[in-house]
Structure formats: C-alpha cells, structure tokens
Design a protein around this motif. Structure first.
Motif, PDB file in Angstrom:
ATOM      1  N   MET A   1      19.526  32.336  -5.721  1.00 16.71           N
ATOM      2  CA  MET A   1      20.913  32.038  -5.409  1.00 16.71           C
ATOM      3  C   MET A   1      21.734  31.773  -6.672  1.00 16.71           C
ATOM      4  N   HIS A   2      21.021  31.501  -7.794  1.00 23.79           N
ATOM      5  CA  HIS A   2      21.770  31.241  -9.002  1.00 23.79           C
ATOM      6  C   HIS A   2      22.148  32.522  -9.769  1.00 23.79           C
ATOM      7  N   ASP A   3      21.596  33.624  -9.348  1.00 22.54           N
ATOM      8  CA  ASP A   3      21.924  34.868 -10.019  1.00 22.54           C
ATOM      9  C   ASP A   3      23.285  35.343  -9.546  1.00 22.54           C
ATOM     10  N   LYS A   4      24.201  35.606 -10.505  1.00 21.37           N
ATOM     11  CA  LYS A   4      25.543  36.014 -10.157  1.00 21.37           C
ATOM     12  C   LYS A   4      25.610  37.466  -9.700  1.00 21.37           C
ATOM     13  N   ARG A   5      24.584  38.178  -9.909  1.00 22.48           N
ATOM     14  CA  ARG A   5      24.609  39.567  -9.475  1.00 22.48           C
ATOM     15  C   ARG A   5      24.339  39.713  -7.991  1.00 22.48           C
ATOM     16  N   VAL A   6      23.874  38.633  -7.384  1.00 16.03           N
ATOM     17  CA  VAL A   6      23.626  38.682  -5.940  1.00 16.03           C
ATOM     18  C   VAL A   6      24.942  38.417  -5.242  1.00 16.03           C
ATOM     19  N   VAL A   7      25.285  39.314  -4.275  1.00 17.86           N
ATOM     20  CA  VAL A   7      26.552  39.198  -3.558  1.00 17.86           C
ATOM     21  C   VAL A   7      26.432  38.084  -2.518  1.00 17.86           C
ATOM     22  N   ARG A   8      27.355  37.170  -2.524  1.00 16.05           N
ATOM     23  CA  ARG A   8      27.406  36.059  -1.554  1.00 16.05           C
ATOM     24  C   ARG A   8      28.754  36.072  -0.875  1.00 16.05           C
ATOM     25  N   GLY A   9      28.827  35.587   0.351  1.00 12.39           N
ATOM     26  CA  GLY A   9      30.079  35.565   1.073  1.00 12.39           C
ATOM     27  C   GLY A   9      30.114  36.629   2.142  1.00 12.39           C
ATOM     28  N   THR A  13      34.691  41.635   2.828  1.00  6.61           N
ATOM     29  CA  THR A  13      35.614  41.549   1.709  1.00  6.61           C
ATOM     30  C   THR A  13      35.207  42.564   0.666  1.00  6.61           C
ATOM     31  N   GLY A  14      36.111  42.694  -0.296  1.00  7.67           N
ATOM     32  CA  GLY A  14      35.808  43.655  -1.339  1.00  7.67           C
ATOM     33  C   GLY A  14      34.670  43.158  -2.202  1.00  7.67           C
ATOM     34  N   ARG A  15      33.926  44.072  -2.717  1.00  2.00           N
ATOM     35  CA  ARG A  15      32.786  43.722  -3.528  1.00  2.00           C
ATOM     36  C   ARG A  15      33.279  43.246  -4.867  1.00  2.00           C
ATOM     37  N   THR A  16      32.848  42.058  -5.247  1.00  3.84           N
ATOM     38  CA  THR A  16      33.223  41.520  -6.552  1.00  3.84           C
ATOM     39  C   THR A  16      32.285  42.077  -7.598  1.00  3.84           C
TER      40      THR A  16
END
Length: 290
Positions: A1-9, A13-16
C-alpha cells in the motif's frame, strides 16, 4: 500500500500518473497539498477521548442537530421617530347642567330657628339623661358596697367555719390519740395482769413444791452434818454484821427523832444494844431455820 505506483481510489476516475512515470501536473500537486493540509488540520483538531472501560464509541448521524456558528451575527440599522405631542391642558371646572326652573322661597316671621324656644326640650333631655345616669351610678355604687359587705361577711363565716373544722379535726385527732393511748395502756395493764397472774401462779406452785422440798433438803443436810458448820459460820459472820446494821439504823432513827422533837434522850451504847437484841436475833435465826 505504500507503493505510489499502485492505483488507489475509484476506478471510474482518471488514472493518475504514478511517481516516476512523468512530471507531476499542477492540479495533482494542489490536490496533494490540500489533502496534506486537511490531514494536518485533522491531526491538530482535538480527538474524542477513549471510551470508558466496558463501553465503545458508535458513530451516529447528527446532521439535523448541527448549527452553524458565526463570529458576528447579522446586524441591521433602523430608525424610529415618535410624533410630537403637546402637553395636556388643564381640566375645566365642573359646572353641573342646569335642570328645572329657578324658584324663590318666602320666609315668614317665626319660620326660622328660635334658640330660646327650641333649646328648652334639648336641655330637658340632657338634664334628664344626666340625672338618670347619676342615679344609675349611685345605685351601682350602693350595690357594689352591698356586695363587698356580703363578701366580707361570707369571708368571716368561711374563716369561722374553717377554724371550727380545724378545731374539730384537732379534737378528733386528740381523742383518737387519747383512745390509742388508753387502748395501749389497757393492753399493757392486761399484759401486766397476765404476767402478775402467771407470776402468782408460779409463786404458789413454787411454794407448794418447796413446802415439801425445803424441809426434806434441810433434814438431809442436818443428817449429813453440813448444817451445823453453816450455823456456826452464820453465827460468827452474820450476827455481828446484823447487830451493827440494826444498831446503826436505830441510832439514825433516834437522832432524827431528837432533831425533830428537840429533846435529848439517853441512849445506850452499841454494846448494850448488842446485849439487848442478841436474844431477838437468835430467835429470828431460829425462825429462819424453821
């Protein structure tokens, strides 16, 4: 969950863009900063204290009970001006409305009040009432004096009756005490009489019993030879003492008689009296033996 490459939310919505994929856009940075500020503000807000032992917190909906607070309420200005009124004028004097027509009165001589004539019945009433009141007060004083006199006589009679009752009570008490004393005296006399009768009966019984016992005892003593020694000792000890006592008594009698009559008589000596009364004492001793 700490990896920013994993999409959360939300997936809608648009992919960040993940970190490292490309340069970060300004909207993403602003959104991230807003979230950071919100998280910091949440950390600074006071939290709910932990629940008490045995209890737990439960989230509830309180939207209907919320009230929005303002630092300063709404204000508005309004002006009010009263109408200019004058002071109330003074009330006019009351004048009753005129009713009817004017008329005049004819006064003839003698119609008005005549003091010398009209005052006589008034004076008669006053004098009569005063005399009646004085007579009533005098009668009341006489009645009070009669009541005081009757009360004094009643008090005298009551005191006399009390004194008489006290005297009768004292006499009754005295008679009762005398009766008790007489009863006690009679009981004592009866007891003494009973004792005397008992003593007399006992003495008679003793005399009847000793009438036979004494001669028998004397005969027994005489047969044993004890009576002769007693006679000798009595003759040696009792007779001189008896003679001396008799001589002293006779001498006292003669001295008293001489003092009373004033005469001086010749008296024999003690030895002469002993010689004169020796046969008499012997006869008395013999009578005692019998």
């Amino acid at each position: 969950m700490h990896d920013k490459r994993v999409v959360r939310g939300s997936t809608f919505t648009g992919r960040t863009q993940a970190a490292g994929d490309g340069p970060e856009s300004g909207a993403a940075r602003a959104r991230r900063r807003a979230l950071a500020r919100r998280a910091a503000a949440a950390r600074l807000r006071p939290h709910t204290p932990p629940p008490a032992p045995g209890r737990r917190h439960h989230p509830i909906q309180t939207d209907h009970f919320l009230e929005e607070l303002f630092d300063k309420g709404s204000e508005m200005e309004a002006g009010v001006q009263t109408d200019l009124l004058l002071d109330r004028p003074a009330s006019p004097l009351y004048v009753p409305a005129k009713t009817g027509a004017d008329a005049h009165t004819q006064i003839y001589p003698g119609d008005l009040f005549d003091f010398d004539v009209e005052v006589q019945p008034v004076l008669e009433v006053l004098v009569g009432k005063t005399a009646e009141q004085a007579l009533a007060e005098a009668a009341q004083e006489e009645e009070l004096a009669a009541l005081r006199e009757r009360r004094r006589r009643y008090c005298e009679l009551r005191d006399a009756a009390r004194a008489e009752r006290a005297r009768l009570r004292a006499a009754d008490r005295r008679l009762h005490l005398e009766k008790e004393a007489l009863v006690s005296q009679a009981q004592a006399q009866q007891a003494a009489a009973r004792e005397a009768r008992s003593a007399a009966a006992a003495a008679a019984l003793a005399r009847g019993w000793l009438a036979d016992a004494v001669p028998a005892a004397l005969r027994g003593l005489q047969l044993r030879g004890c009576l002769a020694a007693a006679e000798d000792s009595a003759a040696a000890d009792l007779l001189p003492w008896l003679v001396d006592e008799v001589a002293a008594e006779i001498e006292a009698l003669l001295t008293s008689r001489d003092l009373v009559t004033g005469q001086c008589l010749c008296r024999c000596s003690v030895r002469g009296l002993y010689t004169a009364y020796l046969p008499l004492t012997k006869s008395l001793y013999a009578d005692l033996q019998l």
